[in-house]
Design a protein around this motif. Structure first.
Motif, PDB file in Angstrom:
ATOM      1  N   GLU A  63     -12.029   8.479  -6.664  1.00  0.00           N
ATOM      2  CA  GLU A  63     -11.910   6.940  -6.680  1.00  0.00           C
ATOM      3  C   GLU A  63     -10.707   6.611  -7.162  1.00  0.00           C
ATOM      4  OE1 GLU A  63     -16.637   5.675  -6.732  1.00  0.00           O
ATOM      5  OE2 GLU A  63     -15.135   5.028  -8.208  1.00  0.00           O
ATOM      6  N   LEU A  64     -10.161   5.692  -6.654  1.00  0.00           N
ATOM      7  CA  LEU A  64      -8.920   4.666  -7.148  1.00  0.00           C
ATOM      8  C   LEU A  64      -9.028   3.339  -7.071  1.00  0.00           C
ATOM      9  CD1 LEU A  64      -5.803   4.921  -8.165  1.00  0.00           C
ATOM     10  CD2 LEU A  64      -5.544   4.619  -5.561  1.00  0.00           C
ATOM     11  N   THR A  65      -9.011   2.750  -8.406  1.00  0.00           N
ATOM     12  CA  THR A  65      -9.102   1.142  -8.407  1.00  0.00           C
ATOM     13  C   THR A  65      -7.511   0.940  -8.162  1.00  0.00           C
ATOM     14  OG1 THR A  65     -10.982   1.177  -9.673  1.00  0.00           O
ATOM     15  CG2 THR A  65      -9.299  -0.903  -9.569  1.00  0.00           C
ATOM     16  N   VAL A  66      -7.120   0.167  -7.080  1.00  0.00           N
ATOM     17  CA  VAL A  66      -5.442  -0.153  -6.911  1.00  0.00           C
ATOM     18  C   VAL A  66      -5.236  -0.901  -7.736  1.00  0.00           C
ATOM     19  CG1 VAL A  66      -4.156  -1.165  -4.886  1.00  0.00           C
ATOM     20  CG2 VAL A  66      -6.188   0.186  -4.480  1.00  0.00           C
ATOM     21  N   THR A  67      -4.110  -0.699  -8.571  1.00  0.00           N
ATOM     22  CA  THR A  67      -3.154  -1.423  -9.381  1.00  0.00           C
ATOM     23  C   THR A  67      -1.669  -1.863  -8.725  1.00  0.00           C
ATOM     24  OG1 THR A  67      -1.962   0.337 -10.406  1.00  0.00           O
ATOM     25  CG2 THR A  67      -4.273  -0.212 -11.292  1.00  0.00           C
ATOM     26  N   ASP A  68      -1.090  -2.565  -9.385  1.00  0.00           N
ATOM     27  CA  ASP A  68       0.419  -3.017  -8.946  1.00  0.00           C
ATOM     28  C   ASP A  68       1.182  -1.662  -8.729  1.00  0.00           C
ATOM     29  OD1 ASP A  68      -0.121  -5.621  -8.871  1.00  0.00           O
ATOM     30  OD2 ASP A  68       0.402  -5.939 -11.054  1.00  0.00           O
ATOM     31  N   ALA A  69       1.021  -0.622  -9.659  1.00  0.00           N
ATOM     32  CA  ALA A  69       1.709   0.661  -9.252  1.00  0.00           C
ATOM     33  C   ALA A  69       1.478   1.325  -8.094  1.00  0.00           C
ATOM     34  CB  ALA A  69       1.418   1.508 -10.598  1.00  0.00           C
ATOM     35  N   ASP A  70       0.335   1.065  -7.597  1.00  0.00           N
ATOM     36  CA  ASP A  70      -0.070   1.881  -6.400  1.00  0.00           C
ATOM     37  C   ASP A  70       0.388   1.158  -5.089  1.00  0.00           C
ATOM     38  OD1 ASP A  70      -1.666   3.805  -7.713  1.00  0.00           O
ATOM     39  OD2 ASP A  70      -3.377   2.167  -8.032  1.00  0.00           O
ATOM     40  N   THR A  71       0.963  -0.046  -5.201  1.00  0.00           N
ATOM     41  CA  THR A  71       1.291  -0.646  -3.755  1.00  0.00           C
ATOM     42  C   THR A  71       2.474  -0.098  -3.103  1.00  0.00           C
ATOM     43  OG1 THR A  71       2.631  -2.313  -5.064  1.00  0.00           O
ATOM     44  CG2 THR A  71       0.330  -2.776  -4.736  1.00  0.00           C
ATOM     45  N   ALA A  72       2.668  -0.501  -1.842  1.00  0.00           N
ATOM     46  CA  ALA A  72       3.710  -0.128  -1.103  1.00  0.00           C
ATOM     47  C   ALA A  72       5.046  -0.485  -1.846  1.00  0.00           C
ATOM     48  CB  ALA A  72       3.824  -0.789   0.379  1.00  0.00           C
ATOM     49  N   GLN A  73       5.047  -1.781  -2.221  1.00  0.00           N
ATOM     50  CA  GLN A  73       6.121  -2.265  -3.000  1.00  0.00           C
ATOM     51  C   GLN A  73       6.624  -1.260  -4.180  1.00  0.00           C
ATOM     52  OE1 GLN A  73       4.547  -6.148  -4.071  1.00  0.00           O
ATOM     53  NE2 GLN A  73       5.989  -7.264  -2.937  1.00  0.00           N
ATOM     54  N   ALA A  74       5.767  -0.958  -4.921  1.00  0.00           N
ATOM     55  CA  ALA A  74       5.830  -0.081  -6.144  1.00  0.00           C
ATOM     56  C   ALA A  74       6.570   1.345  -5.895  1.00  0.00           C
ATOM     57  CB  ALA A  74       4.721  -0.157  -6.874  1.00  0.00           C
TER      58      ALA A  74
END
Length: 134
Positions: free
Chosen positions: A18-29
């Motif tokens: 599992e992964l809880t999506v953070t800002d570091a996981d975004t396409a932008q990042a």
């Protein structure tokens, strides 16, 4: 007649991560787009992590698997804060090649699905060979 050892891996092995999506996981990042949702490279990494987990308890000493091929359809966006789950199931063993079906879900919705192929290798030999080509 000498009895053959049981193979380390057989179809049917499964695992999920599992992964809880953070800002570091975004396409932008991660540089794969300009939107603040789960980036495709992170989806691929999560799917691969599930395949690694599926083989972890049966990995022969000194061996590891490395990724060979990924076919993944990223079908739905996942916003920051949501938890996604990747599940891998080993479907084919062909010598050292292991083929997994993978699915990434967000609750009941399919975020991504596809196949990941990994190859069983001698860890030390692989690392030595890689460092010689660097």
């Amino acid at each position: 007649m000498q009895e053959q050892p049981e193979p380390a891996f057989a179809p049917g092995l499964t695992a999920q991560v599992e992964l809880t999506v953070t800002d570091a996981d975004t396409a932008q990042a991660v540089g794969s787009g300009d939107v603040p949702v789960l980036g495709t490279p992170r989806v691929v990494a999560l799917a691969e992590a599930a395949t690694v987990a599926a083989t972890a308890t049966r990995m022969p000493a000194g061996m590891t698997t490395v990724g060979l091929r990924v076919e993944l359809d990223h079908r739905a966006p996942t916003p920051v804060g949501r938890t996604v789950r990747a599940q891998a199931r080993l479907v084919t063993v062909d010598g050292r090649r292991l083929l997994f079906e993978v699915a990434v879900t967000d609750g009941s919705d399919t975020v991504a699905q596809g196949r990941v192929e990994r190859v069983l290798v001698d860890r030390q030999r692989f690392v030595e060979r890689a460092s010689r080509t660097a």
